[in-house]
Design an enzyme around this catalytic site. Structure first.
Site, PDB file in Angstrom:
ATOM      1  N   LYS A 178     -24.122   3.211 -70.612  1.00 27.36           N
ATOM      2  CA  LYS A 178     -24.967   2.131 -70.087  1.00 27.36           C
ATOM      3  C   LYS A 178     -24.794   0.881 -70.941  1.00 27.36           C
ATOM      4  CE  LYS A 178     -28.960   0.353 -70.728  1.00 27.36           C
ATOM      5  NZ  LYS A 178     -28.660  -1.024 -70.370  1.00 27.36           N
ATOM      6  N   GLU A 387     -35.182 -10.014 -88.452  1.00 27.31           N
ATOM      7  CA  GLU A 387     -33.875 -10.312 -87.874  1.00 27.31           C
ATOM      8  C   GLU A 387     -34.031 -11.415 -86.815  1.00 27.31           C
ATOM      9  OE1 GLU A 387     -31.980  -7.200 -85.524  1.00 27.31           O
ATOM     10  OE2 GLU A 387     -30.073  -7.716 -86.460  1.00 27.31           O
TER      11      GLU A 387
HETATM   12  P1  NDP Z   1     -32.341  -3.779 -77.339  1.00 23.83           P
HETATM   13  O1  NDP Z   1     -32.310  -2.891 -78.503  1.00 23.83           O
HETATM   14  O2  NDP Z   1     -33.586  -3.840 -76.543  1.00 23.83           O
HETATM   15  O3  NDP Z   1     -31.160  -3.422 -76.313  1.00 23.83           O
HETATM   16  C1  NDP Z   1     -29.926  -2.821 -76.637  1.00 23.83           C
HETATM   17  C2  NDP Z   1     -29.553  -1.828 -75.556  1.00 23.83           C
HETATM   18  O4  NDP Z   1     -30.554  -0.813 -75.451  1.00 23.83           O
HETATM   19  C3  NDP Z   1     -29.468  -2.464 -74.172  1.00 23.83           C
HETATM   20  O5  NDP Z   1     -28.447  -1.811 -73.432  1.00 23.83           O
HETATM   21  C4  NDP Z   1     -30.835  -2.166 -73.612  1.00 23.83           C
HETATM   22  O6  NDP Z   1     -30.893  -2.227 -72.220  1.00 23.83           O
HETATM   23  C5  NDP Z   1     -31.057  -0.762 -74.127  1.00 23.83           C
HETATM   24  N1  NDP Z   1     -32.457  -0.345 -74.143  1.00 23.83           N
HETATM   25  C6  NDP Z   1     -33.573  -1.110 -74.201  1.00 23.83           C
HETATM   26  N2  NDP Z   1     -34.679  -0.335 -74.167  1.00 23.83           N
HETATM   27  C7  NDP Z   1     -34.265   0.952 -74.078  1.00 23.83           C
HETATM   28  C8  NDP Z   1     -34.922   2.212 -74.012  1.00 23.83           C
HETATM   29  N3  NDP Z   1     -36.250   2.308 -74.015  1.00 23.83           N
HETATM   30  N4  NDP Z   1     -34.165   3.328 -73.940  1.00 23.83           N
HETATM   31  C9  NDP Z   1     -32.821   3.259 -73.941  1.00 23.83           C
HETATM   32  N5  NDP Z   1     -32.144   2.093 -73.979  1.00 23.83           N
HETATM   33  C10 NDP Z   1     -32.846   0.947 -74.068  1.00 23.83           C
HETATM   34  O7  NDP Z   1     -31.934  -5.192 -77.788  1.00 23.83           O
HETATM   35  P2  NDP Z   1     -32.117  -6.547 -76.982  1.00 23.83           P
HETATM   36  O8  NDP Z   1     -30.939  -6.723 -76.133  1.00 23.83           O
HETATM   37  O9  NDP Z   1     -33.442  -6.648 -76.310  1.00 23.83           O
HETATM   38  O10 NDP Z   1     -32.139  -7.560 -78.188  1.00 23.83           O
HETATM   39  C11 NDP Z   1     -33.321  -7.664 -78.957  1.00 23.83           C
HETATM   40  C12 NDP Z   1     -33.028  -7.691 -80.428  1.00 23.83           C
HETATM   41  O11 NDP Z   1     -32.245  -6.566 -80.813  1.00 23.83           O
HETATM   42  C13 NDP Z   1     -32.188  -8.867 -80.885  1.00 23.83           C
HETATM   43  O12 NDP Z   1     -32.953  -9.996 -81.087  1.00 23.83           O
HETATM   44  C14 NDP Z   1     -31.609  -8.346 -82.144  1.00 23.83           C
HETATM   45  O13 NDP Z   1     -32.514  -8.498 -83.197  1.00 23.83           O
HETATM   46  C15 NDP Z   1     -31.409  -6.899 -81.890  1.00 23.83           C
HETATM   47  N6  NDP Z   1     -30.035  -6.543 -81.548  1.00 23.83           N
HETATM   48  C16 NDP Z   1     -29.288  -5.929 -82.473  1.00 23.83           C
HETATM   49  C17 NDP Z   1     -27.993  -5.608 -82.194  1.00 23.83           C
HETATM   50  C18 NDP Z   1     -27.126  -4.937 -83.186  1.00 23.83           C
HETATM   51  O14 NDP Z   1     -25.918  -4.949 -83.031  1.00 23.83           O
HETATM   52  N7  NDP Z   1     -27.678  -4.305 -84.197  1.00 23.83           N
HETATM   53  C19 NDP Z   1     -27.375  -5.939 -80.937  1.00 23.83           C
HETATM   54  C20 NDP Z   1     -28.261  -6.565 -79.986  1.00 23.83           C
HETATM   55  C21 NDP Z   1     -29.542  -6.831 -80.312  1.00 23.83           C
HETATM   56  P3  NDP Z   1     -31.029  -3.612 -71.445  1.00 23.83           P
HETATM   57  O15 NDP Z   1     -31.048  -4.713 -72.425  1.00 23.83           O
HETATM   58  O16 NDP Z   1     -29.843  -3.632 -70.573  1.00 23.83           O
HETATM   59  O17 NDP Z   1     -32.326  -3.537 -70.674  1.00 23.83           O
END
Ligand code: NDP
Length: 493
Positions: A178, A387
């Protein structure tokens, strides 16, 4: 506009609900694609396909290593042949400068190639064991874990997909993948490649949908043997607790607030340049971003002045124009970053440059932000502990090596860190003390398919990339062999 579909059991299919989602170009807010919007039901179907492919059919896990490697080499070749097409998708979808998107795609091909090469390397061991039961011989072998759920974020759409898909498939697993709902387009193209090269049906399944629906279903499912995730620490915690149900294996690559420690004896221009790469590359949307610059007090004013000069000279524009800084991935992320900036100002950090949305020229409708530097930051401010995930850096000073180490480790995160000094022994001393999984000396952010990547503390556990990346997706089985079959005399003694 063609609606991009899920790929389940070797077939393209729309979500049962018939719902779709728009894919937005963050450079101008325009719709560039439509994707099917999957529910739990669609995800469960994909899991069932992976389960049947792994446990019932077994053609992928039983395929000889060289034949599986050959498939992965063909995937790498197909990615290479489509670098421009795939780079354009990530550039439009995520916003990143085109040359950086191109580098991501090249790297993705290299990652498949790397894991194809690893499949044929010796694995397992042969053990000398005591002969109390008669002559015995023991060895270990590596096997796939089973059905793996893979969930990735939006900051490196193709690369994050590859970091998980390449080792998971190399190890012989069947997967349900996903991608982030914000950046699904290059993932669809990658699965088109899987289809073309003839990956056995059910081996790799793609589900397009949101985290709370499609993602959570993967984490909850008792038919998923392992879940690996890259994203925020909060979502990582949700996934880890969902995984408890069937004790599935979990790999988490989460956020960070990584320190970049700069001593006064460092090569000045080199440290400035790497600090820029550390925090402004990919618009700062990098889990390992060096978003806390810890600098020796005597060098601070000169360093911050030069960093601001360089930041102010950065070109900002849409990814297609290949600027230094492209747009932030979404309106929501832009608002989040602007919120962090406001809070930093309120809490007394000094804004040196940037700090606002950029709307000049053809950027008016996009989600652009100027590279931002905050000085006079203290450890009680949110800007030094939370972050931001944008082009925003907080500068703090230290006087001694011990103080630098203490400040560097004063965070719940532990993903990455850098140290700049011309004193080799000091560089190694500081490195030894840093509580972080990915570290750099006199550079910041270079990443290699060959070397392990992952965090300490609340930056997660497990490792992507390198040999460790393959081991994550493997079980180790012990096999003990009786070299003298027949009664052992246990019950007659
Ligand atoms: P998320 O952690 O929410 O999302 C990352 C992935 O997890 C996406 O595919 C998302 O789906 C999915 N996801 C969200 N909720 C769930 C759940 N309950 N169960 C399983 N999968 C889930 O990050 P965001 O995209 O919302 O970004 C928010 C913050 O996360 C950023 O501001 C940053 O701080 C951090 N981040 C860190 C990253 C890293 O590489 N360490 C990368 C990206 C973000 P979908 O978004 O498609 O709904």
């Amino acid at each position: 506009m063609e609606i991009k579909k899920n790929y389940i059991n070797g077939q393209w299919q729309a979500a049962h609900s018939g719902k779709t989602r728009d894919v937005i170009n963050p450079a101008n807010g325009e719709v560039i694609g439509k994707v099917t919007d999957s529910s739990a039901e669609d995800t469960r179907q994909a899991i069932a396909a992976a389960k049947a492919a792994f446990y019932d059919k077994g053609d992928w896990r039983r395929m000889s290593g060289p034949n599986r490697a050959d498939m992965l080499y063909r995937i790498a070749d197909a990615i290479k042949a489509r670098v421009e097409e795939l780079a354009l998708l990530d550039c439009l979808d995520n916003g990143k400068p085109l040359r950086e998107a191109r580098a991501d795609i090249e790297d993705a091909a290299a990652c498949f190639r790397y894991y194809a090469g690893l499949i044929g390397k010796p694995q397992g061991g042969v053990y000398e064991v005591p002969d109390g039961f008669g002559p015995m011989h023991a060895y270990s072998m590596h096997e796939p874990v089973g059905v793996c759920g893979l969930i990735t974020p939006w900051n490196y759409p193709m690369l994050m997909a590859t970091w998980k898909l390449a080792p998971a498939l190399a190890a012989g697993n069947c997967v349900v993948f996903k991608p982030s709902e914000l950046t699904p387009l290059s993932s669809v193209a990658l699965f088109e490649i899987f289809h073309e090269i003839g990956l056995p049906a059910g081996t790799a399944n793609l589900v397009l949908g949101t985290g709370p629906d499609a993602g959570q279903t993967l984490a909850d499912s008792h038919d998923v043997d392992m879940i690996t995730f890259t994203g925020s620490t909060r979502t990582g915690q949700i996934i880890a607790s969902a995984a408890v149900g069937n004790l599935k294996r979990v790999g988490l690559e989460l956020g960070g607030k990584s320190p970049n420690i700069i001593f006064a004896d460092a090569d000045f221009e080199g440290a400035v340049e790497w600090a820029m790469i550390g925090v402004f590359f990919n618009q700062g949307q990098v889990c390992s971003a060096g978003s806390r610059i810890l600098i020796e007090e005597s060098l601070k004013d000169r360093f911050v002045a030069r960093l601001a000069e360089r930041a102010n000279a950065m070109t900002i524009g849409k990814g297609l124009d290949d600027p230094d800084i492209g747009p932030i991935v979404s309106a929501g992320q832009l608002d989040k970053i602007l919120g962090h900036i406001e809070l930093a100002k309120q809490q007394g950090a000094r804004l040196v440059c940037g700090g606002e949305r950029y709307t000049e020229g053809n950027c008016a409708k996009g989600y652009f932000i100027r590279p931002t530097i905050f000085d006079n930051c203290t450890s009680d401010m949110a800007i030094t502990s939370e972050e931001v995930f944008g082009p925003v850096v907080a500068v703090q000073t230290f006087r001694t090596e011990e103080e630098a180490i203490r400040m560097a480790n004063d965070t719940p995160y532990g993903l990455a860190g850098g140290v700049f000094t011309n004193d080799g022994a000091r560089a190694l001393r500081v490195m030894k003390e840093l509580r972080a999984g990915v570290t750099w000396i006199n550079c910041y952010n270079p990443t290699f398919n060959e070397a392990p990547w992952g965090g300490y503390k609340m930056s997660g556990y497990g490792r992507d990339l390198g040999v460790n990346g393959l081991l994550e997706y493997q079980q180790v089985k012990q096999v003990s062999i009786n070299l003298q079959p027949g009664p052992v005399g246990w019950y007659t003694r």
